[in-house]
Design a protein around this motif. Structure first.
Motif: not given
Length: 176
Positions: A9-16, A45-49, A54-57, A68-73
């Motif tokens: 989640l932290g790695v994806l905070l700034n960039d998909p 982990g990416l698929g599960k989240m 928590l993530l969107e493709i 993947y990009a992080i969602t608001e959730a």
């Protein structure tokens, strides 16, 4: 709390990015050294989240090529887990402490041999962490990455200090 979950989640905070990009970012942080990251678990982990919302493709692809990009959730979950990690002191589980519990089951020479071997590995680990810190500094890694490496080196050094004091105690039959 899953360290891998926070890291992804932290790695994806700034960039998909795709799974390979996440892995490269974690490798650049030396997460395998201080967080026991199993890189193969990134894709799971990416698929599960993504399934959890928590993530969107944002870009499909086969064989780990999906982006993947992080969602608001996901941002809320990251913040919750991050604060939990800062406020919750948990024991560090180290298999060495399990072995230490049963040091009396080894013959004196086996124990001394194991301690000397461990001492050599710990010395190498402390030295390696110093080299990694130099490389990260040379490549202008963020200060917080250096702090993480300093903590890892300090934990290795603490164990090395203990081993160096334990060896003469074993030799003098004061341990176990």
């Amino acid at each position: 709390m899953s360290s891998m979950r926070v890291l992804i989640l932290g790695v994806l905070l700034n960039d998909p990015m795709n799974g390979y990009g996440v892995r490269r970012r974690l490798e650049g942080m030396s997460a395998d050294v201080w967080a026991s990251v199993a890189y193969g678990s990134i894709y799971h982990g990416l698929g599960k989240m993504a399934d959890e919302g928590l993530l969107e493709i944002v870009e499909g692809g086969k064989g780990g090529k999906g982006v993947y990009a992080i969602t608001e959730a996901g941002r809320e979950e990251f913040q919750r887990l991050l604060l939990k990690a800062w406020h919750e002191v948990r024991p560090i589980i180290d298999p060495f402490q399990v072995a230490l519990t049963f040091m009396d089951k080894l013959e004196k020479q086996e124990l001394l041999s194991a301690l000397h071997g461990r001492m050599a590995q710990l010395k190498m680990g402390v030295e390696t962490m110093g080299h990694i810190m130099d490389v990260k500094h040379h490549h202008s890694a963020p200060r917080h990455i250096r702090e993480n490496l300093l903590l890892t080196r300090a934990m290795l050094q603490a164990q090395l200090d203990w081993v160096e004091k334990a060896i003469p105690r074993v030799e003098a039959d004061e341990l176990p």
